[in-house]
Motif scaffolding. Sequence first.
Motif, PDB file in Angstrom:
ATOM      1  N   GLU A   1     -27.493  -1.055 -40.374  1.00  0.00           N
ATOM      2  CA  GLU A   1     -28.267  -0.519 -39.253  1.00  0.00           C
ATOM      3  C   GLU A   1     -27.350   0.434 -38.508  1.00  0.00           C
ATOM      4  OE1 GLU A   1     -31.260  -1.747 -35.638  1.00  0.00           O
ATOM      5  OE2 GLU A   1     -29.905  -3.276 -36.433  1.00  0.00           O
ATOM      6  N   ILE A   2     -27.809   1.651 -38.338  1.00  0.00           N
ATOM      7  CA  ILE A   2     -26.984   2.707 -37.754  1.00  0.00           C
ATOM      8  C   ILE A   2     -27.670   3.253 -36.520  1.00  0.00           C
ATOM      9  CG2 ILE A   2     -25.913   4.961 -38.167  1.00  0.00           C
ATOM     10  CD1 ILE A   2     -26.096   4.293 -41.198  1.00  0.00           C
ATOM     11  N   ILE A   3     -26.919   3.360 -35.434  1.00  0.00           N
ATOM     12  CA  ILE A   3     -27.391   4.023 -34.222  1.00  0.00           C
ATOM     13  C   ILE A   3     -26.414   5.142 -33.927  1.00  0.00           C
ATOM     14  CG2 ILE A   3     -27.981   3.796 -31.786  1.00  0.00           C
ATOM     15  CD1 ILE A   3     -28.471   0.847 -32.241  1.00  0.00           C
ATOM     16  N   SER A   4     -26.922   6.347 -33.743  1.00  0.00           N
ATOM     17  CA  SER A   4     -26.032   7.485 -33.580  1.00  0.00           C
ATOM     18  C   SER A   4     -26.630   8.517 -32.642  1.00  0.00           C
ATOM     19  CB  SER A   4     -25.761   8.129 -34.939  1.00  0.00           C
ATOM     20  OG  SER A   4     -24.955   9.285 -34.814  1.00  0.00           O
ATOM     21  N   THR A   5     -25.754   9.268 -32.002  1.00  0.00           N
ATOM     22  CA  THR A   5     -26.179  10.473 -31.309  1.00  0.00           C
ATOM     23  C   THR A   5     -26.400  11.550 -32.368  1.00  0.00           C
ATOM     24  OG1 THR A   5     -23.851  11.047 -30.976  1.00  0.00           O
ATOM     25  CG2 THR A   5     -24.952   9.866 -29.194  1.00  0.00           C
ATOM     26  N   SER A   6     -26.659  12.771 -31.942  1.00  0.00           N
ATOM     27  CA  SER A   6     -26.920  13.844 -32.899  1.00  0.00           C
ATOM     28  C   SER A   6     -25.689  14.095 -33.766  1.00  0.00           C
ATOM     29  CB  SER A   6     -27.322  15.127 -32.164  1.00  0.00           C
ATOM     30  OG  SER A   6     -26.305  15.523 -31.267  1.00  0.00           O
ATOM     31  N   GLU A   7     -25.930  14.366 -35.039  1.00  0.00           N
ATOM     32  CA  GLU A   7     -24.870  14.653 -36.004  1.00  0.00           C
ATOM     33  C   GLU A   7     -25.338  15.735 -36.953  1.00  0.00           C
ATOM     34  OE1 GLU A   7     -23.536  11.343 -38.272  1.00  0.00           O
ATOM     35  OE2 GLU A   7     -22.867  10.174 -36.549  1.00  0.00           O
ATOM     36  N   ALA A   8     -24.437  16.641 -37.273  1.00  0.00           N
ATOM     37  CA  ALA A   8     -24.756  17.661 -38.263  1.00  0.00           C
ATOM     38  C   ALA A   8     -24.698  17.054 -39.654  1.00  0.00           C
ATOM     39  CB  ALA A   8     -23.764  18.824 -38.151  1.00  0.00           C
ATOM     40  N   GLY A   9     -25.483  17.585 -40.569  1.00  0.00           N
ATOM     41  CA  GLY A   9     -25.495  17.075 -41.927  1.00  0.00           C
ATOM     42  C   GLY A   9     -24.315  17.585 -42.732  1.00  0.00           C
ATOM     43  N   VAL A  10     -23.665  16.703 -43.470  1.00  0.00           N
ATOM     44  CA  VAL A  10     -22.559  17.058 -44.354  1.00  0.00           C
ATOM     45  C   VAL A  10     -22.941  16.648 -45.773  1.00  0.00           C
ATOM     46  CG1 VAL A  10     -20.131  16.663 -44.913  1.00  0.00           C
ATOM     47  CG2 VAL A  10     -20.857  16.747 -42.515  1.00  0.00           C
ATOM     48  N   LEU A  11     -22.810  17.544 -46.718  1.00  0.00           N
ATOM     49  CA  LEU A  11     -23.196  17.254 -48.091  1.00  0.00           C
ATOM     50  C   LEU A  11     -22.323  16.144 -48.666  1.00  0.00           C
ATOM     51  CD1 LEU A  11     -25.130  18.226 -50.360  1.00  0.00           C
ATOM     52  CD2 LEU A  11     -23.263  19.669 -51.170  1.00  0.00           C
ATOM     53  N   HIS A  12     -22.954  15.118 -49.198  1.00  0.00           N
ATOM     54  CA  HIS A  12     -22.229  13.999 -49.780  1.00  0.00           C
ATOM     55  C   HIS A  12     -23.162  13.266 -50.744  1.00  0.00           C
ATOM     56  CE1 HIS A  12     -24.399  12.188 -46.402  1.00  0.00           C
ATOM     57  NE2 HIS A  12     -24.306  11.029 -47.025  1.00  0.00           N
ATOM     58  N   CYS A  13     -22.641  12.240 -51.403  1.00  0.00           N
ATOM     59  CA  CYS A  13     -23.457  11.416 -52.282  1.00  0.00           C
ATOM     60  C   CYS A  13     -22.950   9.982 -52.215  1.00  0.00           C
ATOM     61  CB  CYS A  13     -23.442  11.929 -53.723  1.00  0.00           C
ATOM     62  SG  CYS A  13     -21.804  11.990 -54.487  1.00  0.00           S
ATOM     63  N   HIS A  14     -23.785   9.046 -52.647  1.00  0.00           N
ATOM     64  CA  HIS A  14     -23.440   7.628 -52.644  1.00  0.00           C
ATOM     65  C   HIS A  14     -23.502   7.085 -54.068  1.00  0.00           C
ATOM     66  CE1 HIS A  14     -23.663   7.298 -48.256  1.00  0.00           C
ATOM     67  NE2 HIS A  14     -24.769   7.991 -48.312  1.00  0.00           N
ATOM     68  N   PRO A  15     -22.661   6.097 -54.387  1.00  0.00           N
ATOM     69  CA  PRO A  15     -22.716   5.493 -55.720  1.00  0.00           C
ATOM     70  C   PRO A  15     -23.813   4.442 -55.831  1.00  0.00           C
ATOM     71  CG  PRO A  15     -20.980   4.455 -54.464  1.00  0.00           C
ATOM     72  CD  PRO A  15     -21.557   5.534 -53.580  1.00  0.00           C
ATOM     73  N   SER A  16     -24.798   4.513 -54.964  1.00  0.00           N
ATOM     74  CA  SER A  16     -25.852   3.496 -54.912  1.00  0.00           C
ATOM     75  C   SER A  16     -27.207   4.170 -54.771  1.00  0.00           C
ATOM     76  CB  SER A  16     -25.619   2.558 -53.723  1.00  0.00           C
ATOM     77  OG  SER A  16     -25.556   3.310 -52.508  1.00  0.00           O
ATOM     78  N   PHE A  17     -28.264   3.409 -55.079  1.00  0.00           N
ATOM     79  CA  PHE A  17     -29.625   3.824 -54.752  1.00  0.00           C
ATOM     80  C   PHE A  17     -29.871   3.424 -53.292  1.00  0.00           C
ATOM     81  CE2 PHE A  17     -29.654   3.536 -59.308  1.00  0.00           C
ATOM     82  CZ  PHE A  17     -30.525   4.536 -59.724  1.00  0.00           C
ATOM     83  N   ASN A  18     -30.362   4.359 -52.488  1.00  0.00           N
ATOM     84  CA  ASN A  18     -30.545   4.105 -51.056  1.00  0.00           C
ATOM     85  C   ASN A  18     -32.019   4.159 -50.687  1.00  0.00           C
ATOM     86  OD1 ASN A  18     -27.786   4.237 -51.108  1.00  0.00           O
ATOM     87  ND2 ASN A  18     -27.586   5.844 -49.584  1.00  0.00           N
ATOM     88  N   ILE A  19     -32.458   3.185 -49.899  1.00  0.00           N
ATOM     89  CA  ILE A  19     -33.803   3.234 -49.334  1.00  0.00           C
ATOM     90  C   ILE A  19     -33.709   2.834 -47.876  1.00  0.00           C
ATOM     91  CG2 ILE A  19     -34.290   0.915 -50.277  1.00  0.00           C
ATOM     92  CD1 ILE A  19     -37.283   1.789 -50.280  1.00  0.00           C
ATOM     93  N   GLY A  20     -34.238   3.681 -47.002  1.00  0.00           N
ATOM     94  CA  GLY A  20     -34.070   3.448 -45.579  1.00  0.00           C
ATOM     95  C   GLY A  20     -35.318   3.706 -44.777  1.00  0.00           C
ATOM     96  N   ALA A  21     -35.316   3.198 -43.541  1.00  0.00           N
ATOM     97  CA  ALA A  21     -36.426   3.379 -42.606  1.00  0.00           C
ATOM     98  C   ALA A  21     -35.909   4.103 -41.377  1.00  0.00           C
ATOM     99  CB  ALA A  21     -37.012   2.019 -42.213  1.00  0.00           C
ATOM    100  N   MET A  22     -36.521   5.248 -41.052  1.00  0.00           N
ATOM    101  CA  MET A  22     -36.195   5.978 -39.827  1.00  0.00           C
ATOM    102  C   MET A  22     -36.967   5.333 -38.684  1.00  0.00           C
ATOM    103  SD  MET A  22     -34.330   8.410 -38.713  1.00  0.00           S
ATOM    104  CE  MET A  22     -34.138   9.219 -37.118  1.00  0.00           C
ATOM    105  N   ILE A  23     -36.270   4.621 -37.806  1.00  0.00           N
ATOM    106  CA  ILE A  23     -36.919   3.815 -36.787  1.00  0.00           C
ATOM    107  C   ILE A  23     -37.121   4.585 -35.488  1.00  0.00           C
ATOM    108  CG2 ILE A  23     -36.719   1.682 -35.427  1.00  0.00           C
ATOM    109  CD1 ILE A  23     -34.998   0.572 -37.732  1.00  0.00           C
ATOM    110  N   GLU A  24     -36.120   5.357 -35.108  1.00  0.00           N
ATOM    111  CA  GLU A  24     -36.170   6.047 -33.817  1.00  0.00           C
ATOM    112  C   GLU A  24     -35.396   7.342 -33.920  1.00  0.00           C
ATOM    113  OE1 GLU A  24     -34.607   5.263 -29.190  1.00  0.00           O
ATOM    114  OE2 GLU A  24     -34.267   3.771 -30.770  1.00  0.00           O
ATOM    115  N   GLY A  25     -35.856   8.378 -33.231  1.00  0.00           N
ATOM    116  CA  GLY A  25     -35.121   9.628 -33.187  1.00  0.00           C
ATOM    117  C   GLY A  25     -35.757  10.721 -34.014  1.00  0.00           C
ATOM    118  N   ALA A  26     -34.937  11.669 -34.444  1.00  0.00           N
ATOM    119  CA  ALA A  26     -35.396  12.807 -35.250  1.00  0.00           C
ATOM    120  C   ALA A  26     -34.291  13.170 -36.223  1.00  0.00           C
ATOM    121  CB  ALA A  26     -35.734  13.998 -34.357  1.00  0.00           C
ATOM    122  N   ALA A  27     -34.646  13.360 -37.477  1.00  0.00           N
ATOM    123  CA  ALA A  27     -33.631  13.628 -38.490  1.00  0.00           C
ATOM    124  C   ALA A  27     -34.241  14.446 -39.618  1.00  0.00           C
ATOM    125  CB  ALA A  27     -33.058  12.317 -39.037  1.00  0.00           C
ATOM    126  N   SER A  28     -33.365  14.893 -40.506  1.00  0.00           N
ATOM    127  CA  SER A  28     -33.808  15.591 -41.709  1.00  0.00           C
ATOM    128  C   SER A  28     -32.794  15.308 -42.806  1.00  0.00           C
ATOM    129  CB  SER A  28     -33.916  17.101 -41.471  1.00  0.00           C
ATOM    130  OG  SER A  28     -32.648  17.648 -41.173  1.00  0.00           O
TER     131      SER A  28
END
Length: 288
Positions: free
Chosen positions: A36-63
Amino acid sequence: MAVLVPLLWTDPYLDEVKMERQVRRWRLDGKVDAFEIISTSEAGVLHCHPSFNIGAMIEGAASVTSGSMTHVQAPGAVVTLNAYQPHASAWSAAVNRYFVLHIDPAFWETRLQPELGADGQFAQPVCRDGLVFHYLLGLRDQLHKDPTSVSSDDIDLLLKLCRGRGLIRDHVDEEDPSLTPMNGADFRELFSEGDDMQEGQPRISNLAEQVGMSRYQFSRLCSQTAGMQPRRLRLQLMVARAQKAINEGQDLASASLHAGFSDQSHMNREFRRTIGMTPREYQSAGRG
């Protein structure tokens, strides 16, 4: 059974102006990480994960940007990313709250292979499926109430739900390059073999030679299939190797050496850039 070590968690109701990134992590049977992550605004940085990710955007605005496409994440959105799928996640609200599962590829293949074989992939980076979204919220709430009551079997049910709802398919949509994880030359193996892993010695030309290409051809293929240049891709895979080593119980110095970093300070920078926490925080959160 999920194990929680709340070392990384601070009060989510702190002054929003002063609030920094906050992370809570659970480990489910050593096979799935829940964050569970709570954050202020952050710029996107290109990256990848060694896992399959599934998430729920609960609050805020993102892309999330993957390939040449940018997908908006409004509250209620479900984010699904395949293993090693390059992407950049940007959060633009004053407060952004996100719950995400990182699913080990071995667990993914074991649970889905009877139905999909080895080629099952998430079908799209972002969607609005209310049933899946609320299942994720239910998992999050249960982890808060009683982590020991949640296990990898609950993730198995989630994957079956995603399969039934069309979020997981037995092939990648070739018309949408943003869905395509690394293909062509097997980059994961190519960048992980042997001792040629020190960041200070990229030796991209040697890697290109191994697959019978010029350095230019190799860089172009890497950009087309992974969304980033070979050096950046290599750093991402080094972070993935460090994560795996830490999860297996190696100390940070050994994990850094195993992953190919020239020193721990550089591993720290790339680790935080990729997953939002330092290696020591990641290590501490996994104990319990």
